[in-house]
Design a protein around this motif. Structure first.
Motif, PDB file in Angstrom:
ATOM      1  N   LEU A 117      -7.608   9.958  16.717  1.00  0.00           N
ATOM      2  CA  LEU A 117      -6.915   8.733  17.076  1.00  0.00           C
ATOM      3  C   LEU A 117      -7.666   7.513  16.542  1.00  0.00           C
ATOM      4  O   LEU A 117      -7.056   6.614  15.955  1.00  0.00           O
ATOM      5  N   ILE A 118      -8.958   7.486  16.715  1.00  0.00           N
ATOM      6  CA  ILE A 118      -9.777   6.387  16.193  1.00  0.00           C
ATOM      7  C   ILE A 118      -9.660   6.317  14.674  1.00  0.00           C
ATOM      8  O   ILE A 118      -9.531   5.238  14.093  1.00  0.00           O
ATOM      9  N   PHE A 119      -9.679   7.462  14.009  1.00  0.00           N
ATOM     10  CA  PHE A 119      -9.555   7.507  12.551  1.00  0.00           C
ATOM     11  C   PHE A 119      -8.220   6.912  12.097  1.00  0.00           C
ATOM     12  O   PHE A 119      -8.168   6.102  11.175  1.00  0.00           O
ATOM     13  N   PHE A 120      -7.111   7.299  12.737  1.00  0.00           N
ATOM     14  CA  PHE A 120      -5.807   6.793  12.341  1.00  0.00           C
ATOM     15  C   PHE A 120      -5.657   5.299  12.634  1.00  0.00           C
ATOM     16  O   PHE A 120      -5.027   4.580  11.860  1.00  0.00           O
ATOM     17  N   VAL A 121      -6.237   4.818  13.712  1.00  0.00           N
ATOM     18  CA  VAL A 121      -6.193   3.386  14.019  1.00  0.00           C
ATOM     19  C   VAL A 121      -6.965   2.605  12.951  1.00  0.00           C
ATOM     20  O   VAL A 121      -6.496   1.567  12.466  1.00  0.00           O
ATOM     21  N   MET A 122      -8.121   3.109  12.560  1.00  0.00           N
ATOM     22  CA  MET A 122      -8.906   2.451  11.508  1.00  0.00           C
ATOM     23  C   MET A 122      -8.141   2.455  10.187  1.00  0.00           C
ATOM     24  O   MET A 122      -8.127   1.448   9.474  1.00  0.00           O
ATOM     25  N   MET A 123      -7.511   3.558   9.837  1.00  0.00           N
ATOM     26  CA  MET A 123      -6.748   3.642   8.597  1.00  0.00           C
ATOM     27  C   MET A 123      -5.586   2.647   8.626  1.00  0.00           C
ATOM     28  O   MET A 123      -5.269   2.039   7.606  1.00  0.00           O
ATOM     29  N   TYR A 124      -4.949   2.488   9.776  1.00  0.00           N
ATOM     30  CA  TYR A 124      -3.838   1.551   9.892  1.00  0.00           C
ATOM     31  C   TYR A 124      -4.310   0.131   9.595  1.00  0.00           C
ATOM     32  O   TYR A 124      -3.686  -0.586   8.822  1.00  0.00           O
ATOM     33  N   PHE A 125      -5.404  -0.282  10.215  1.00  0.00           N
ATOM     34  CA  PHE A 125      -5.869  -1.653  10.045  1.00  0.00           C
ATOM     35  C   PHE A 125      -6.543  -1.894   8.705  1.00  0.00           C
ATOM     36  O   PHE A 125      -6.553  -3.014   8.203  1.00  0.00           O
ATOM     37  N   LEU A 126      -7.123  -0.871   8.095  1.00  0.00           N
ATOM     38  CA  LEU A 126      -7.832  -1.064   6.835  1.00  0.00           C
ATOM     39  C   LEU A 126      -6.969  -0.812   5.601  1.00  0.00           C
ATOM     40  O   LEU A 126      -7.253  -1.346   4.534  1.00  0.00           O
ATOM     41  N   VAL A 127      -5.925   0.007   5.716  1.00  0.00           N
ATOM     42  CA  VAL A 127      -5.133   0.371   4.546  1.00  0.00           C
ATOM     43  C   VAL A 127      -3.672  -0.037   4.686  1.00  0.00           C
ATOM     44  O   VAL A 127      -3.129  -0.746   3.833  1.00  0.00           O
ATOM     45  N   ILE A 128      -3.018   0.385   5.729  1.00  0.00           N
ATOM     46  CA  ILE A 128      -1.570   0.216   5.843  1.00  0.00           C
ATOM     47  C   ILE A 128      -1.193  -1.244   6.082  1.00  0.00           C
ATOM     48  O   ILE A 128      -0.284  -1.762   5.425  1.00  0.00           O
ATOM     49  N   LEU A 129      -1.852  -1.925   6.981  1.00  0.00           N
ATOM     50  CA  LEU A 129      -1.514  -3.314   7.289  1.00  0.00           C
ATOM     51  C   LEU A 129      -1.700  -4.246   6.087  1.00  0.00           C
ATOM     52  O   LEU A 129      -0.784  -5.019   5.780  1.00  0.00           O
ATOM     53  N   PRO A 130      -2.826  -4.188   5.363  1.00  0.00           N
ATOM     54  CA  PRO A 130      -2.952  -5.045   4.170  1.00  0.00           C
ATOM     55  C   PRO A 130      -1.926  -4.714   3.084  1.00  0.00           C
ATOM     56  O   PRO A 130      -1.437  -5.613   2.401  1.00  0.00           O
ATOM     57  N   GLN A 131      -1.577  -3.434   2.941  1.00  0.00           N
ATOM     58  CA  GLN A 131      -0.583  -3.053   1.944  1.00  0.00           C
ATOM     59  C   GLN A 131       0.789  -3.640   2.288  1.00  0.00           C
ATOM     60  O   GLN A 131       1.507  -4.114   1.413  1.00  0.00           O
ATOM     61  N   ARG A 132       1.164  -3.615   3.548  1.00  0.00           N
ATOM     62  CA  ARG A 132       2.435  -4.214   3.975  1.00  0.00           C
ATOM     63  C   ARG A 132       2.447  -5.713   3.706  1.00  0.00           C
ATOM     64  O   ARG A 132       3.464  -6.282   3.308  1.00  0.00           O
ATOM     65  N   LYS A 133       1.320  -6.362   3.934  1.00  0.00           N
ATOM     66  CA  LYS A 133       1.220  -7.797   3.703  1.00  0.00           C
ATOM     67  C   LYS A 133       1.414  -8.112   2.219  1.00  0.00           C
ATOM     68  O   LYS A 133       2.140  -9.046   1.865  1.00  0.00           O
ATOM     69  N   ARG A 134       0.780  -7.318   1.332  1.00  0.00           N
ATOM     70  CA  ARG A 134       0.949  -7.519  -0.106  1.00  0.00           C
ATOM     71  C   ARG A 134       2.391  -7.282  -0.542  1.00  0.00           C
ATOM     72  O   ARG A 134       2.918  -7.998  -1.394  1.00  0.00           O
ATOM     73  N   GLU A 135       3.049  -6.267   0.035  1.00  0.00           N
ATOM     74  CA  GLU A 135       4.444  -5.988  -0.304  1.00  0.00           C
ATOM     75  C   GLU A 135       5.352  -7.152   0.109  1.00  0.00           C
ATOM     76  O   GLU A 135       6.256  -7.523  -0.636  1.00  0.00           O
ATOM     77  N   LYS A 136       5.120  -7.727   1.280  1.00  0.00           N
ATOM     78  CA  LYS A 136       5.924  -8.872   1.728  1.00  0.00           C
ATOM     79  C   LYS A 136       5.729 -10.068   0.807  1.00  0.00           C
ATOM     80  O   LYS A 136       6.685 -10.762   0.461  1.00  0.00           O
ATOM     81  N   GLN A 137       4.479 -10.323   0.406  1.00  0.00           N
ATOM     82  CA  GLN A 137       4.209 -11.436  -0.497  1.00  0.00           C
ATOM     83  C   GLN A 137       4.881 -11.210  -1.845  1.00  0.00           C
ATOM     84  O   GLN A 137       5.432 -12.144  -2.436  1.00  0.00           O
ATOM     85  N   PHE A 138       4.854  -9.972  -2.354  1.00  0.00           N
ATOM     86  CA  PHE A 138       5.474  -9.660  -3.638  1.00  0.00           C
ATOM     87  C   PHE A 138       6.981  -9.854  -3.573  1.00  0.00           C
ATOM     88  O   PHE A 138       7.581 -10.470  -4.457  1.00  0.00           O
ATOM     89  N   LYS A 139       7.615  -9.358  -2.503  1.00  0.00           N
ATOM     90  CA  LYS A 139       9.067  -9.512  -2.355  1.00  0.00           C
ATOM     91  C   LYS A 139       9.449 -10.986  -2.253  1.00  0.00           C
ATOM     92  O   LYS A 139      10.463 -11.408  -2.817  1.00  0.00           O
ATOM     93  N   LYS A 140       8.656 -11.768  -1.544  1.00  0.00           N
ATOM     94  CA  LYS A 140       8.932 -13.198  -1.423  1.00  0.00           C
ATOM     95  C   LYS A 140       8.807 -13.878  -2.779  1.00  0.00           C
ATOM     96  O   LYS A 140       9.647 -14.692  -3.160  1.00  0.00           O
ATOM     97  N   MET A 141       7.753 -13.519  -3.548  1.00  0.00           N
ATOM     98  CA  MET A 141       7.540 -14.096  -4.870  1.00  0.00           C
ATOM     99  C   MET A 141       8.710 -13.752  -5.802  1.00  0.00           C
ATOM    100  O   MET A 141       9.237 -14.619  -6.504  1.00  0.00           O
ATOM    101  N   ILE A 142       9.154 -12.504  -5.782  1.00  0.00           N
ATOM    102  CA  ILE A 142      10.241 -12.057  -6.653  1.00  0.00           C
ATOM    103  C   ILE A 142      11.558 -12.735  -6.262  1.00  0.00           C
ATOM    104  O   ILE A 142      12.346 -13.122  -7.122  1.00  0.00           O
ATOM    105  N   SER A 143      11.805 -12.900  -4.973  1.00  0.00           N
ATOM    106  CA  SER A 143      13.069 -13.498  -4.544  1.00  0.00           C
ATOM    107  C   SER A 143      13.156 -14.985  -4.872  1.00  0.00           C
ATOM    108  O   SER A 143      14.246 -15.534  -4.962  1.00  0.00           O
TER     109      SER A 143
END
Length: 116
Positions: free
Chosen positions: A37-63
């Protein structure tokens, strides 16, 4: 009879041998699940959350791309947008060269200086 010690573990048949109780299976399972559980929480905050943020910025830039903006592609081509379609852009790279590229390959948008 001789008592042999192999790798620090006494012979179980030796007289007077006292063994300590191993942790129960339930507590071992709980510890393993807690660490996972600790491992998956760390992976979420270190990998998944920043990736989602970059995807949102890219979609906004493209639109927000419009005619007249200057873009840079991931291949390093710099061009001025002359036509915007659903999934592609037509850019002008020199006086006579026009390219049609996919929006997915845009790495940076430089806004039109007249608007700023």
């Amino acid at each position: 009879m001789r008592n042999f010690v192999y790798a620090g573990v006494p012979d179980p048949s030796a007289a007077g041998n006292t063994t300590s109780a191993a942790p129960s299976a339930a507590s071992g399972l709980f510890q393993m699940l807690f660490l996972l559980l600790i491992f998956f929480v760390m992976m979420y905050f270190l990998v998944i959350l920043p990736q989602r943020k970059r995807e949102k910025q890219f979609k906004k830039m493209i639109s927000q791309i419009k005619r007249g903006d200057t873009i840079i592609t991931s291949g390093g081509i710099i061009g001025k947008v002359i036509d915007v379609k659903k999934d592609t852009l037509k850019i002008k790279t020199s006086n006579t060269t026009e390219l049609e590229i996919s929006k997915l390959y845009i790495s940076k948008v430089i806004k039109n200086k007249e608007e700023e």
